[in-house]
Design a protein around this motif. Structure first.
Motif, PDB file in Angstrom:
ATOM      1  N   ALA A  84       9.911  43.844  -3.975  1.00 28.22           N
ATOM      2  CA  ALA A  84      10.324  44.357  -3.263  1.00 28.22           C
ATOM      3  C   ALA A  84      12.472  44.599  -4.201  1.00 28.22           C
ATOM      4  N   VAL A  85      12.867  42.879  -4.189  1.00 29.49           N
ATOM      5  CA  VAL A  85      13.643  42.922  -5.644  1.00 29.49           C
ATOM      6  C   VAL A  85      13.791  43.723  -6.767  1.00 29.49           C
ATOM      7  N   ASN A  86      12.361  43.061  -7.623  1.00 27.13           N
ATOM      8  CA  ASN A  86      12.535  43.396  -8.631  1.00 27.13           C
ATOM      9  C   ASN A  86      11.750  45.165  -9.186  1.00 27.13           C
ATOM     10  N   ASN A  87      11.830  45.873  -7.594  1.00 30.44           N
ATOM     11  CA  ASN A  87      11.927  47.525  -7.670  1.00 30.44           C
ATOM     12  C   ASN A  87      12.431  48.284  -6.892  1.00 30.44           C
ATOM     13  N   GLY A  88      13.258  47.480  -6.311  1.00 33.32           N
ATOM     14  CA  GLY A  88      14.719  48.092  -5.526  1.00 33.32           C
ATOM     15  C   GLY A  88      14.002  49.114  -4.078  1.00 33.32           C
ATOM     16  N   PHE A  89      13.039  48.519  -3.390  1.00 33.37           N
ATOM     17  CA  PHE A  89      12.609  48.964  -1.994  1.00 33.37           C
ATOM     18  C   PHE A  89      12.634  47.876  -0.986  1.00 33.37           C
ATOM     19  N   ASP A  90      12.637  48.874   0.378  1.00 36.55           N
ATOM     20  CA  ASP A  90      12.633  47.334   1.113  1.00 36.55           C
ATOM     21  C   ASP A  90      11.355  46.624   2.295  1.00 36.55           C
ATOM     22  N   PRO A  91      11.256  45.496   1.556  1.00 35.74           N
ATOM     23  CA  PRO A  91      10.227  44.361   1.782  1.00 35.74           C
ATOM     24  C   PRO A  91       9.839  44.917   3.864  1.00 35.74           C
ATOM     25  N   LEU A  92      10.267  45.149   4.749  1.00 36.36           N
ATOM     26  CA  LEU A  92      10.704  45.203   5.821  1.00 36.36           C
ATOM     27  C   LEU A  92       9.560  46.639   6.362  1.00 36.36           C
ATOM     28  N   GLU A  93       9.880  47.983   5.266  1.00 34.77           N
ATOM     29  CA  GLU A  93       9.507  49.398   5.378  1.00 34.77           C
ATOM     30  C   GLU A  93       7.538  48.941   4.629  1.00 34.77           C
ATOM     31  N   TYR A  94       8.056  47.687   3.933  1.00 36.92           N
ATOM     32  CA  TYR A  94       6.458  47.502   3.415  1.00 36.92           C
ATOM     33  C   TYR A  94       5.759  46.848   4.614  1.00 36.92           C
ATOM     34  N   VAL A  95       6.215  45.558   4.707  1.00 38.19           N
ATOM     35  CA  VAL A  95       5.481  45.346   6.217  1.00 38.19           C
ATOM     36  C   VAL A  95       4.918  46.177   7.430  1.00 38.19           C
ATOM     37  N   ARG A  96       5.858  46.751   7.572  1.00 37.28           N
ATOM     38  CA  ARG A  96       6.040  47.776   8.821  1.00 37.28           C
ATOM     39  C   ARG A  96       4.819  48.924   8.825  1.00 37.28           C
ATOM     40  N   ALA A  97       4.092  48.953   7.631  1.00 29.96           N
ATOM     41  CA  ALA A  97       3.096  50.028   7.418  1.00 29.96           C
ATOM     42  C   ALA A  97       1.713  49.336   6.898  1.00 29.96           C
ATOM     43  N   ILE A  98       1.261  48.354   6.970  1.00 27.55           N
ATOM     44  CA  ILE A  98       0.874  46.874   6.697  1.00 27.55           C
ATOM     45  C   ILE A  98      -0.287  47.694   8.563  1.00 27.55           C
ATOM     46  N   PRO A  99      -1.828  47.936   7.888  1.00 26.45           N
ATOM     47  CA  PRO A  99      -3.221  48.298   9.010  1.00 26.45           C
ATOM     48  C   PRO A  99      -3.186  46.621   9.277  1.00 26.45           C
ATOM     49  N   ALA A 100      -2.299  46.223  10.180  1.00 24.98           N
ATOM     50  CA  ALA A 100      -2.797  45.488  10.573  1.00 24.98           C
ATOM     51  C   ALA A 100      -3.962  44.567  11.087  1.00 24.98           C
ATOM     52  N   GLU A 101      -5.004  45.895  11.038  1.00 27.22           N
ATOM     53  CA  GLU A 101      -6.846  45.039  12.131  1.00 27.22           C
ATOM     54  C   GLU A 101      -7.189  44.959  10.649  1.00 27.22           C
ATOM     55  N   ARG A 102      -6.897  45.255   9.298  1.00 25.30           N
ATOM     56  CA  ARG A 102      -7.801  45.272   7.972  1.00 25.30           C
ATOM     57  C   ARG A 102      -7.497  44.001   7.777  1.00 25.30           C
ATOM     58  N   VAL A 103      -6.122  43.381   8.145  1.00 23.69           N
ATOM     59  CA  VAL A 103      -5.464  41.876   7.325  1.00 23.69           C
ATOM     60  C   VAL A 103      -6.414  40.809   7.757  1.00 23.69           C
TER      61      VAL A 103
END
Lengths: 261, 290
Positions: free
Chosen positions: B196-215
């Motif tokens: 996220a820091v290296n490529n300039g995206f929001d880490p929270l947006e990433y986390v919110r999109a994670i399909p929890a049931e697969r982790v």
């Protein structure tokens, strides 16, 4: 070619290419620049990481060479090697087998003529360390071979063993450069050459100097000769050696671990 | 019926490193000796499968000793799932034998490629997130899962660049991938933060999109500040912003087995235990609140 394959091929070339940078320049148009980092800078992060990882693998396999030449020299030598030697296996433990041959042609190391053989000894150690253990040969199964068949027996060396010969006292060089060694560190290069077997007994590593007769028997077996030829070789190379004394000892030590007819 | 401990994977584990196996012979392999002789209270160990591809020898012997007392998970880089080369069935065959030998709870690899044209880089290289890559990646996972007879976990890597021809974000790619390939996920929280820091995206947006049931698993490690970017050194304690992101991830996913990884300048084993205890405390907090 798919665009993905094209990008991967360019990426791989960018890692190993020389200063000309033609691959990385072409790859650059696929890479988003960031403040303070050009596309080339981004690729350089990977280039450094890949080359350092391969060089690090060499420093783990060749600690005595590293100690002999120092970290800066070793790092420069290893980086020269890795830039021209891609890894061909997913197993990093198989990388760097020809480092000894490379050192032999590496001009800056020419003042240390024994260094290539020290590297070969370390490679032998590395492979024996990871090799499969062998069951000892059953002497009774050997005794059951009919007398008229004995000349056709091919003896096989234990998979966890390697033969190595040098005109330099590499065993002694290796010993005095072990971390735990605290004796006299001097080595006389005029001590002359040595024939060695690197082997493992259970989980204990060993390096044994070999007498001439034992060396020729093991080498001849390793080269795939049948027993009759092994005896002929021995007769020519070491006429004073006694095969009837050597063979049982090789079996007992587990250096010869199987045979075939 | 397993030949080994059947304790399930749960809580905080530690990445077992083999680079000290040889040192054990001269009495310097502190970490391994600690694990084999003192049996520290670690929930489970994760091993780097690519270090055990040899047919025998001491590394496997030591790993057997560890396996006697701990559950294991397998983690590797050699599948090269994003590569346009054919799958390396030689590698997969060795991996399968290793799985049969040690019975890990699960097996993971990365959202990356490590080889092309038969050359192995032994490093996780990113690729553009396109439909073409998605189809290829999913197809290769399906083949691997079929060959191994089990689902695998795929882990997000740290990335140091992004491609101009991406058609979707990494998290959109991951979401589509788990559906298409029917695989599971290993979420590396440190890697999300670094990327996220290296490529300039929001880490929270990433986390919110994670399909929890697969982790199935989470990774934590310490990055290094390089000035213009962060590097995934695995040579430090987990950094404060990663702990913070980890709490956010746990809140999203619920209690999830979490692994501490440390590969460079490996510290005293007690430091690894401290880091694992911190992760365990976060999991416990979540379980107490549930």
């Amino acid at each position: 070619m798919s665009s993905l394959r094209h990008i991967q091929a360019l990426f791989c070339e960018s890692i190993f290419e020389d200063q000309s940078g033609s691959a990385v320049n072409e790859l650059s148009r696929y890479i988003t620049p960031r403040p303070g980092l050009s596309p080339q800078d981004h690729v350089k992060i990977y280039r450094r990481s890949v080359l350092a990882k391969l060089a690090e693998a060499l420093s783990e396999i060749y600690p005595v060479c590293l100690k002999l030449v120092g970290e800066a020299f070793f790092s420069a030598m290893a980086h020269t090697f890795v830039r021209q030697t891609p890894s061909r296996s997913p197993d990093l433990g198989e990388y760097g087998h020809d480092f000894g041959d490379f050192i032999e042609g590496f001009e800056p190391a020419a003042t240390l003529p024994y260094l290539p053989d020290v590297a070969r000894l370390e490679w032998a150690w590395h492979r024996v360390y990871h090799a499969e253990a062998a069951e000892p040969l059953d002497p009774e199964s050997l005794a059951r071979v009919p007398a008229d068949q004995q000349g056709r027996i091919r003896f096989h060396l234990a998979p966890s063993s390697r033969l190595l010969k040098s005109i330099y006292p590499v065993h002694r060089i290796w010993q005095v450069n072990q971390t735990e060694y605290d004796g006299d560190g001097r080595v006389d290069l005029d001590d002359g050459g040595i024939r060695l077997l690197v082997w493992r007994q259970g989980f204990d590593m060993h390096i044994n100097p070999l007498d001439e007769g034992t060396w020729y028997v093991l080498k001849s077996c390793r080269d795939g000769n049948d027993f009759a030829t092994v005896c002929e070789n021995l007769e020519q190379r070491a006429p004073n050696a006694d095969i009837s004394a050597i063979l049982p000892e090789l079996v007992e030590r587990g250096w010869i671990s199987s045979f075939s007819l | 019926m397993s030949r080994f401990t059947e304790a399930p994977i749960g809580g905080a584990g530690i990445g077992l490193r083999t680079k000290h196996y040889q040192d054990v012979l001269s009495g310097q392999g502190a970490q391994l000796q600690e694990v084999i002789e003192n049996r520290p209270p670690v929930a489970w160990f994760e091993v780097l499968t690519d270090n055990y591809l040899g047919t025998g020898g001491l590394p496997r012997h030591h790993l057997h000793q560890v396996r006697e007392n701990y559950p294991l998970t397998f983690h590797g880089v050699g599948m090269s799932l994003g590569s346009t080369d054919p799958l390396d069935y030689g590698y997969l065959t060795r991996l399968k034998a290793l799985i049969e030998d040690f019975e890990p709870a699960w097996v993971s690899d990365h959202l990356a490629w490590v080889s092309v044209g038969g050359r192995y880089l032994h490093d996780l290289i990113p690729f553009p997130y396109t439909r073409e890559a998605l189809d290829l990646f999913a197809q290769r996972i399906i083949e691997v899962q079929e060959f191994l007879g089990r689902r695998i976990l795929v882990e997000n890597p740290s990335t140091y660049l992004s491609f101009t021809n991406c058609e979707m974000s990494e998290w959109a790619f991951v979401k589509a991938l788990v559906e298409q390939a029917d695989c599971e996920l290993l979420i590396d929280v440190n890697n999300i933060y670094v990327s996220a820091v290296n490529n300039g995206f929001d880490p929270l947006e990433y986390v919110r999109a994670i399909p929890a049931e697969r982790v199935r698993e989470i990774h934590l490690a310490g990055y290094e500040e390089m000035g213009q970017y962060l590097f995934d050194t695995h040579g430090y304690r987990v950094r404060p912003p990663v702990w913070e992101l980890y709490r956010f991830v746990l809140d999203q996913l619920g209690p999830t087995p979490t692994l501490i990884e440390w590969d460079n300048d490996i510290p005293d084993f007690s430091v690894l235990l401290e880091e694992a205890a911190k992760a365990q405390a976060e999991i416990d907090r979540l379980e107490a609140a549930a």
